[in-house]
Each structure stands twice: as C-alpha cells, then as structure tokens.
Design a protein around this motif. Structure first.
Motif, PDB file in Angstrom:
ATOM      1  N   ALA A 148      44.403  16.334 -52.901  1.00  0.00           N
ATOM      2  CA  ALA A 148      43.848  17.557 -52.324  1.00  0.00           C
ATOM      3  C   ALA A 148      43.621  18.617 -53.407  1.00  0.00           C
ATOM      4  CB  ALA A 148      44.779  18.096 -51.243  1.00  0.00           C
ATOM      5  N   VAL A 149      44.570  18.739 -54.330  1.00  0.00           N
ATOM      6  CA  VAL A 149      44.434  19.780 -55.357  1.00  0.00           C
ATOM      7  C   VAL A 149      43.250  19.476 -56.268  1.00  0.00           C
ATOM      8  CG1 VAL A 149      45.535  20.889 -57.317  1.00  0.00           C
ATOM      9  CG2 VAL A 149      46.856  20.399 -55.266  1.00  0.00           C
ATOM     10  N   PHE A 150      43.104  18.193 -56.662  1.00  0.00           N
ATOM     11  CA  PHE A 150      41.986  17.845 -57.544  1.00  0.00           C
ATOM     12  C   PHE A 150      40.663  17.942 -56.800  1.00  0.00           C
ATOM     13  CE2 PHE A 150      45.192  16.335 -60.441  1.00  0.00           C
ATOM     14  CZ  PHE A 150      44.623  16.616 -61.666  1.00  0.00           C
ATOM     15  N   LEU A 151      40.654  17.468 -55.551  1.00  0.00           N
ATOM     16  CA  LEU A 151      39.436  17.606 -54.750  1.00  0.00           C
ATOM     17  C   LEU A 151      39.119  19.099 -54.575  1.00  0.00           C
ATOM     18  CD1 LEU A 151      37.527  15.604 -53.431  1.00  0.00           C
ATOM     19  CD2 LEU A 151      38.792  15.873 -51.298  1.00  0.00           C
ATOM     20  N   GLY A 152      40.167  19.881 -54.384  1.00  0.00           N
ATOM     21  CA  GLY A 152      39.991  21.319 -54.213  1.00  0.00           C
ATOM     22  C   GLY A 152      39.385  21.986 -55.433  1.00  0.00           C
ATOM     23  N   SER A 153      39.606  21.395 -56.610  1.00  0.00           N
ATOM     24  CA  SER A 153      39.059  22.013 -57.818  1.00  0.00           C
ATOM     25  C   SER A 153      37.547  21.816 -57.915  1.00  0.00           C
ATOM     26  CB  SER A 153      39.741  21.455 -59.066  1.00  0.00           C
ATOM     27  OG  SER A 153      39.247  20.167 -59.353  1.00  0.00           O
ATOM     28  N   THR A 154      36.982  21.014 -56.992  1.00  0.00           N
ATOM     29  CA  THR A 154      35.517  20.902 -56.973  1.00  0.00           C
ATOM     30  C   THR A 154      34.925  21.798 -55.889  1.00  0.00           C
ATOM     31  OG1 THR A 154      35.467  19.099 -55.365  1.00  0.00           O
ATOM     32  CG2 THR A 154      35.707  18.476 -57.664  1.00  0.00           C
ATOM     33  N   GLN A 155      35.767  22.573 -55.219  1.00  0.00           N
ATOM     34  CA  GLN A 155      35.345  23.390 -54.084  1.00  0.00           C
ATOM     35  C   GLN A 155      35.544  24.883 -54.354  1.00  0.00           C
ATOM     36  OE1 GLN A 155      34.148  21.838 -51.133  1.00  0.00           O
ATOM     37  NE2 GLN A 155      34.165  20.089 -52.521  1.00  0.00           N
ATOM     38  N   ILE A 156      34.835  25.711 -53.593  1.00  0.00           N
ATOM     39  CA  ILE A 156      34.983  27.172 -53.599  1.00  0.00           C
ATOM     40  C   ILE A 156      34.687  27.764 -54.980  1.00  0.00           C
ATOM     41  CG2 ILE A 156      36.341  29.139 -52.805  1.00  0.00           C
ATOM     42  CD1 ILE A 156      36.392  27.185 -50.587  1.00  0.00           C
ATOM     43  N   THR A 157      35.571  27.541 -55.962  1.00  0.00           N
ATOM     44  CA  THR A 157      35.254  27.918 -57.344  1.00  0.00           C
ATOM     45  C   THR A 157      35.314  26.643 -58.174  1.00  0.00           C
ATOM     46  OG1 THR A 157      37.561  28.486 -57.601  1.00  0.00           O
ATOM     47  CG2 THR A 157      36.041  30.318 -57.363  1.00  0.00           C
ATOM     48  N   PRO A 158      34.197  25.908 -58.228  1.00  0.00           N
ATOM     49  CA  PRO A 158      34.197  24.600 -58.874  1.00  0.00           C
ATOM     50  C   PRO A 158      34.645  24.694 -60.327  1.00  0.00           C
ATOM     51  CG  PRO A 158      32.131  24.970 -57.728  1.00  0.00           C
ATOM     52  CD  PRO A 158      32.864  26.272 -57.714  1.00  0.00           C
ATOM     53  N   GLY A 159      35.387  23.686 -60.765  1.00  0.00           N
ATOM     54  CA  GLY A 159      35.862  23.667 -62.141  1.00  0.00           C
ATOM     55  C   GLY A 159      37.198  24.353 -62.305  1.00  0.00           C
ATOM     56  N   ARG A 160      37.770  24.820 -61.217  1.00  0.00           N
ATOM     57  CA  ARG A 160      39.004  25.568 -61.310  1.00  0.00           C
ATOM     58  C   ARG A 160      39.927  25.173 -60.154  1.00  0.00           C
ATOM     59  NH1 ARG A 160      38.730  31.829 -63.008  1.00  0.00           N
ATOM     60  NH2 ARG A 160      37.389  30.997 -64.593  1.00  0.00           N
ATOM     61  N   PHE A 161      41.182  24.886 -60.454  1.00  0.00           N
ATOM     62  CA  PHE A 161      42.140  24.621 -59.371  1.00  0.00           C
ATOM     63  C   PHE A 161      42.273  25.897 -58.555  1.00  0.00           C
ATOM     64  CE2 PHE A 161      43.568  21.667 -62.742  1.00  0.00           C
ATOM     65  CZ  PHE A 161      43.373  20.484 -62.046  1.00  0.00           C
ATOM     66  N   ASN A 162      42.138  25.790 -57.220  1.00  0.00           N
ATOM     67  CA  ASN A 162      42.233  27.009 -56.424  1.00  0.00           C
ATOM     68  C   ASN A 162      42.830  26.740 -55.054  1.00  0.00           C
ATOM     69  OD1 ASN A 162      39.839  26.937 -54.287  1.00  0.00           O
ATOM     70  ND2 ASN A 162      39.130  25.985 -56.192  1.00  0.00           N
ATOM     71  N   VAL A 163      43.364  27.804 -54.460  1.00  0.00           N
ATOM     72  CA  VAL A 163      44.160  27.678 -53.245  1.00  0.00           C
ATOM     73  C   VAL A 163      43.324  27.208 -52.060  1.00  0.00           C
ATOM     74  CG1 VAL A 163      45.452  28.987 -51.527  1.00  0.00           C
ATOM     75  CG2 VAL A 163      45.879  29.349 -53.964  1.00  0.00           C
TER      76      VAL A 163
END
Lengths: 545, 334
Positions: free
Chosen positions: B250-265
């Motif tokens: 989820a965390v890695f998939l999340g890093s492609t979402q919302i602010t791509p290229g960055r781990f985010n909540v």
C-alpha cells in the motif's frame, strides 16, 4: 635504441575544433619505443583533448594522422586504439576496492574457468605474473582497499598492460598519476613507470609536477592554448626553459615571499613551521575578521590533508583558494563548515569559535556552504525548487500548527526573480528538471535567504553556463559589499583571478603563497600551486636582485 | 504518448479510478453480495489495522529507512495488552504500556541503525525475529483468550454511523501523520533526508536524530495498531507478519498516487482500500479462495515499484531530450 625501431606514437598535424573554438592546433610530436615522454600544459591547454583523440574518443579535424606502433589509427574508435596497443590509466583508476587484485585483473579479460567455475590457482598465477611485470611485490589475493595509493596505481597499470588476444602493448598513457599520491609514494610510482618503459613500451606521462619531468622523462612536450610550444629532450633542459614553455613570455616577476616578521599570514613552503610563530597567529585573529582560522589540521584519512592552515577573511573580502588536486583545496571549505572532522586548530566566525565540527553550529553563526557535488551534496534533486530553497529556513516559516506554504512560495519566487532562474516562477517543479546553472542558482537562493556573514563555496560555478556564472559572481560581490566574507575554492584559476581580491595557494595541505591585488593572476596561481618559488627564478639569473 | 487532460487527474488518482472500476464491476457481477453497506462496513473495518500499519511503515520510509519489524511489534503489543488486562491491570494503563513498548522497540532499532550504522533493512528484519522469540517466551506459545470485558471490545467495535469506530481511529492517526509529514518542519526534514542524506546534513538537518525519531514513531504507531487489534479481533500469536507485506504494498502503491514520486499518507490509505476492494470482490466471485490476498499484495508491490522506477526513468529521458534540444537551439542562435 635504433632509428629503425617503430615509434610507439606518432602524431602529425593534429587539429581539433570544437563549437567553442580550437582545442588543438596543428600539433606534432612522437614517442619512441621505450621512451618516457612528459606532456605538460596548464588546464585548458589541450592535453585531455589530445589524449581523447589517441584513445579514439574524439575525431580530429581532417588532415591529421596518428600512428600507434607504426599503424595508422582509425579515428573515433576506442576499439581500434586498443587493438593497436594503446593503453590508458586515468586519474580515477576504476578499481573495485572490496575485491582482490587478482579479481580486479580478471574483471576485464574474464576469469579462467572450467565448467563455469573459476580456476583460482590459475587466476592467482596470472595476476602474480602481471604484477611481476610491473615489478610490484604484493600478494595477488590482497584487497585493493588495503593497498597504498601508489600500489593501486600500479595495479591499474598492470591491468592496462594485460595481454588480450594478439595485440601487444605499444603505448601507455598515464594521466596525472601522481596528482593524488602523497609525496613519499611518488618515488614508487616513478620506479614502476621506468620498468614499463624498459619493456619497450612508449609512455606518455601527463603531469603538473616539473620535478618529475627531470626525474623520469626522456623527452618533454609542452602545450599552450592548443599549440605545441616545444618538444625537446629533457637532458640539457633547465627548469627555466620548461617554465618559459609553459607560461610564455608573459612571465611576471617572482612571487612576493614573506619576510621573517610575517606581516601577513603567509607561509613559506619549506619554512612553514618557522613562519608559524606569534605574529602570524595574531594576524589571523584580528578582531574585525569575519573568519579567522589558526593552525587548522586534518590528517587526511577521510579527505585531503590540511596542515596548520592559518588565515583570516575580513568583512567584504572575496578570497580565493587555489591548488592542484590533492593540495587540500577540496577539503578546506568543507572542513571549515564542519562537514568533515578536523584534528586540531581553531576556527572563529566573527570572533566566536566553532567548537564542534557540525554544520548546524556553523550555520547558527551565519556560515553558508555550497559544496562542489551539487547532485549528491548540494541539493535535493527529487524535491521541488521551493522545498530546496526553504529547507534551511523552515523555522521562520513555522507558525503553529503548520508551515506557511504561501509565504514559502513567495520567498522562493523572490529568489527566482532575483537570480532570474528559468523556467520563470516554476517553484513547484522538481529540481531535477532544471538545468545545471539554474539548479546552482536555487542552491544560492537557499543560502542567500539566510543572509550569511560568511560564504564558503567549493567550485561554485562548475557545470554552469557563462551567463549564469556572471550572475552568481555578481550576487557574491553584492553580498561582499554588504559586509559578508566570501571564500571561493576553485580549480578554475581564471575564475579566481576575475573574482578574488586575494588568493591563498595550497600545496600539500599548506598555504604556500598569498597573492594580493595585482599579483592575483592565473599564471601566478599556477606557479605557486606547482611549487615554483623564489629559489627558482623565472627571469634569467642576471636580472635577479 | 497520449496525454490525458490534467483536470481528470489520471496521473495522480489512478488508484481512485481503479477503486471506482472495482466497485462498478463487482456490483454488477455480484450485486446481492458485493453492493451492500455491510460489505462497505466490513472492508473499512477489516483494513483499518492494515492502514495504521501502513502509516507506521510510511514514516521511516520517507527518510529512506525500512522498518520491517512493525509486523512483529503489532503482534507483540496485542499479546502484551491482552495479558496485562487479563491480569487485572486497568485497560488504559495496559494500552499505554503496550504502546510505550512499541516506542521502545523503535528506539532500539534507531540506536542500532543510527549509532551502530547497521543497515535498517537488516536491523529491523533481525529485530522482528527477536520480538517474535520474546513473544514465545512470554506466552509459552499459548494463545491467550480475549479478556471477557465488554468495554475492551467496545473500544474499537462500537459503531458510528454504521462504521466501527476503529475506522475513525485510523483516519485520526492518518490525519496526525499527514500533518506531521506535510505541514511541519520535521516532515520536510524527513523528505529531505530521504532525497539525499548528505545534502540534508550540509543543509543543517540533524540527519541522525530525525532518522532515529522516525523509527520511534513507527514503533509507537505499530504499538497503537497492536492494542487496537487486540480489542477488535482478540489476541493472535501470528497475525502481524501477514499484515506486513500488504502494508508495504500500500505504501509503495501510494507513492504513485496524489503526489506521485513521493511516499504520502493519503495515497497509502487510498491504496489500502483499492487493494482491499479488489481482494474482497474477487473473493466473492471465486468463493473465497485463500491465496487471493497474498497474490494481490505481492503483485501490487512489485507493480507499484516498477511504475515508480519507470516514471523516474522517463522523466530523466525527457529532461535529457529537452536539454539537448535547447542546447541545439542556442547553438543555432550562435
């Protein structure tokens, strides 16, 4: 050797023109088999272009011929150069530190194997033979990391000379092999070079150190501004001849050397300890100095050596640091900022001592530091320009419960305008999308925002285009006018000559000269950096007073 | 390459579109089973613990530190809090001790990573094994029974607007982590360290202190997740390890979402539910085959990292081309 012997290298009518101008202009010279041939020239004189033509990297202008071992070189093909028997050892040796000598020698040509399994004994024997040929007596199983710098260079030479296929080695090019070696190791390297030459291989030996030329070379060729100024046998040559070839008729009067009283923190190369008495120290600890450094030493295990470096910078002064690679120039700014350990000495900023080597402490005293390696140390490539600018200033933007994002953006845009960073106002773009010059301007913005009292800059305009360079310099001048001290360490002597009021020249970790006002010139810096002092008169003997 | 209009945000919200697609497909396929509020409520509650665990992993990952020990920590915190409550400790005190112990585990990890300079991957992998061993010592490998106290279960199982309250806890923790990472200097420092530790150090950031802090935070959050799990599902000796991989995915998939290229909540939270919805739907379609969760998480983790790497490479390529074209232009001018 006989005339009938085939020459190792024969360069005729070599010209190379780049978009920016002519790097090599009608250069001729030749190296006999078994000859050690020194190649001299200042930075930008065309040495590296010449080597890159021979190695098959650059294609010269039409009309040139290069013969290696008597065979014409097909230009632009590194493979052709290799097959004719040309071998290169660069400053960066390209050895794997964690592997053994024998492994390093096998990475290129391949390991001897049977059914995919390495035949350790045969690899060992082969490596031992290769080391023997360059007369190095080390166990081939030793790790590269455990070797001395000269031994590492030796392994790199052994690797370059390894036979592969039927091609026999005709020419070995050594690019400043002693630049990073400590003084006491140079002698070992020179012995190794002689042993290579004894095998009938021509050696092209690129160096900045004149002493080595007399010690080892049979012949010396000097380049200046892309032209071959001279190509002469070394026996019968004087130091004065070489200097004249290197710098031309525009030689200036010898450096001003310090008087015994030492009115300025200027230290003689040989008499460093003697000059280090009281008056020098008090000079360095002037109350008005933005930066004062006394007897700063670094042992050089993790970085370059610094030995009892003592100097001061007044408010409003722009001071340069010159020196060849390995002189301590690369280490000085980082050490002052606290990026690296220091072993002894006192560093004061506005009279306040920096007790611990810690960047945060230096920053609290108003010190800014721009490192040389922008991509690794100076900036955050995958953060936005805005975040790069604000990172050292976040406390000012923090008001419970959050960072003031709008204020942060405005501040970033202000620096974009101030340094005309392109694309205009693109503060939300990742830093990696900017060009090198604009990235460096962002780094400058980060530090200027803190209004430092002291700027420490390592190679501040490396990889920066001409107009950006001028803008960055202008910004530094303005900071100096408003009372900041600026220390610029650069390998580009032209840059230092055009920007600095005063230049400190380092050699072997010591300040060996201090040039002021009219003395600040590229030639004077190069001479001091290479160790040409008052005992080596540059003018003919008779005119010395 | 075809460009989607930016306003639709395919680039930043592909996960949200995928979530929508899952919902539509499975609602049509299994309308009576999938398209119910019960499914909504159970998926959200089931995955709340995974979500909190993902947040625990996220914090150190932002500064480039892996914490693989959170699975073991969450497990240990569950067992510990249950044992304490059953031995007559007050519930708040038992919870506090378990959470505190999570923080202590994080602090020990931090000591090893920062002071002893051991790679975080190795440190926390080893620590996970040590915690599991300690758990065996404490429990003699016998799973304790859940405490028979209604309040204990109510802490997480009480419903608010049909949702179990655990979902709100997860959102509250997500909010706090989001605030810390996106709106405080500490968060900025963590992202800076993750981008380049050396550049951060030379910008005056106390790299060691913040790396250490990030591990304490992950241990503490894992402790909270453990306590809540004890209340929600009851103690289990081995559930923690199974939550680790989905949380990482989820965390890695999340890093492609919302602010791509960055781990985010919010990307991480979104991804937890994208994965959960997909798995739930497929389970309904395939009559509950057991391997779906693992297969889905593993594929998602690898895909997410591949996408992130590919994005970086194409960005580099674009920059190289644009720089060489401007160089040609300026050469033409001259």
């Amino acid at each position: 050797m006989t005339v009938s012997e085939v020459r190792a290298l024969d360069v005729r009518a070599l010209t190379k023109t780049f978009a920016g101008g002519r790097a090599l202009d009608d250069v001729d010279f030749a190296i006999a088999a078994g000859e050690i041939h020194a190649l001299l020239g200042e930075n930008g004189s065309g040495k590296s272009t010449l080597i890159k033509v021979v190695s098959g990297f650059h294609r010269p202008d039409p009309g040139a011929t290069v013969l290696i071992g008597g065979q014409p070189l097909a230009f632009g093909s590194p493979l052709a150069s290799y097959e004719l028997g040309a071998r290169f050892v660069h400053q960066d040796l390209g050895l794997v530190e964690a592997s053994s000598i024998s492994d390093n020698l096998a990475f290129g040509p391949g390991f001897p194997t049977a059914f995919g399994t390495i035949l350790a004994r045969r690899a060992h024997a082969r490596a031992a033979r290769a080391l023997e040929q360059v007369e190095i007596d080390i166990d081939p199983d030793a790790l590269i990391g455990s070797l001395s710098p000269a031994q590492k260079t030796g392994v790199a030479v052994a690797r370059a000379l390894l036979a592969k296929g039927s091609a026999s080695v005709r020419l070995l090019v050594l690019d400043e092999p002693t630049a990073r070696l400590p003084e006491h190791e140079v002698v070992h390297l020179l012995a190794l070079v002689r042993s290579v030459a004894r095998r009938g291989i021509g050696v092209l030996y690129v160096t900045h150190r004149l002493d080595e030329v007399f010690e080892i070379a049979d012949h010396a060729t000097t380049l200046r501004d892309g032209r071959r100024v001279a190509s002469k046998p070394v026996p019968g040559l004087t130091r004065h001849d070489l200097l004249h070839d290197l710098f031309g008729a525009a030689l200036e009067h010898p450096l001003r050397m310090p008087s015994a009283a030492g009115q300025s923190p200027l230290i003689d190369a040989d008499g460093a300890a003697a000059a280090m008495s009281g008056p020098v120290l008090s000079g360095a600890l002037l109350s008005g100095a933005v930066l004062s450094v006394a007897l700063l030493s670094v042992d050089g295990l993790c970085s370059e050596v610094l030995r009892e470096v003592t100097f001061a910078i007044e408010a409003g002064e722009v001071v340069g640091v010159a020196g060849i690679t390995g002189s301590g120039r690369d280490a000085l700014c980082a050490t002052l900022f606290g990026a690296g350990r220091r072993d002894s000495g006192v560093v004061r900023v506005n009279g306040q001592p920096l007790r611990r080597a810690r960047p945060a402490e230096a920053m609290a005293q108003g010190v800014a530091y721009v490192p040389a390696e922008r991509k690794l140390q100076g900036a955050f490539m995958d953060l936005t320009a805005r975040e790069n600018i604000s990172i050292s200033n976040l406390q000012k933007l923090w008001r419970w419960p959050r960072l003031r994002r709008r204020q942060e953006g405005q501040e970033a845009r202000r620096w974009f305008d101030r340094f005309s960073i392109r694309p205009n106002g693109a503060v939300e773009q990742l830093l990696s999308t900017f060009s090198g010059g604009n990235q460096q301007k962002v780094v400058f913005g980060k530090w200027f925002q803190r209004q430092p009292v002291l700027f420490l800059l390592d190679e501040p305009t490396q990889g920066v285009d001409v107009s950006a360079k001028a803008e960055l310099h202008a910004a530094l001048f303005e900071a100096a006018r408003s009372g900041a001290g600026v220390l610029i360490s650069s390998s580009d002597v032209e840059e230092l000559a055009t920007t600095c009021d005063r230049v400190l020249v380092l050699r072997s970790g010591r300040i060996v000269a201090e040039l002021r006002g009219a003395e600040v010139s590229p030639h004077a810096m190069s001479r001091a950096a290479l160790g040409i002092d008052h005992q080596e008169p540059i003018l003919p003997q008779g005119t010395m007073t | 390459m075809k460009r989607f209009p930016r306003s639709l945000g395919f680039d930043r919200f592909s996960g949200a579109y995928m979530l929508g697609a899952f919902v539509i497909v499975f609602s049509i396929w299994k309308p009576s089973l999938f398209a119910t509020t019960a499914t909504l409520h159970s998926v959200t509650a089931d995955k709340a613990i995974s979500g909190i665990l993902a947040l625990a992993i996220l914090v150190p990952l932002v500064c480039g530190v892996y914490d693989l020990s959170v699975g073991a920590t969450v497990n240990f915190a569950t067992i510990l809090s249950v044992l304490l409550v059953k031995n007559g400790w007050s519930i708040p005190l038992a919870m506090l001790i378990a959470v505190f112990l999570g923080g202590v585990i994080g602090a020990v990890n931090g000591f090893i990573v920062v002071r002893l300079k051991v790679n975080s991957f190795i440190t926390t992998l080893g620590m996970a094994s040590v915690i599991a061993a300690v758990q065996v010592i404490v429990t003699h490998n016998q799973q304790p029974l859940p405490p028979n106290i209604p309040i204990w279960n109510d802490i997480t199982q009480k419903t608010v607007l049909g949702f179990q309250v655990i979902v709100l806890y997860m959102l509250a923790i997500a909010f706090v982590v989001w605030w810390a990472l996106a709106h405080t200097p500490v968060g900025r420092y963590l992202y800076a360290i993750g981008s380049s530790p050396e550049a951060a150090r030379l910008s005056g950031v106390r790299v060691d202190a913040y790396s250490w802090l990030s591990l304490i935070a992950s241990g503490t959050i894992a402790g909270i997740a453990g306590v809540l799990y004890g209340s929600l599902t009851g103690p289990s000796l081995s559930f923690g390890g199974g939550l680790l991989l989905p949380a990482f995915a989820a965390v890695f998939l999340g890093s492609t979402q919302i602010t791509p290229g960055r781990f985010n909540v919010w990307g991480s939270v979104l991804s937890i539910y994208v994965l959960a919805t997909g798995v739930r739907g497929l389970q309904l379609v395939t009559n509950n085959v057991q391997w779906l969760d693992g297969m889905f998480s593993g594929v998602a983790l690898i895909t997410a990292v591949a996408v992130a790497v590919g994005r970086q490479r194409s960005a580099d390529e674009r920059k190289r081309r644009s720089l060489s074209s401007t160089r040609q232009l300026s050469a033409a001018d001259a």
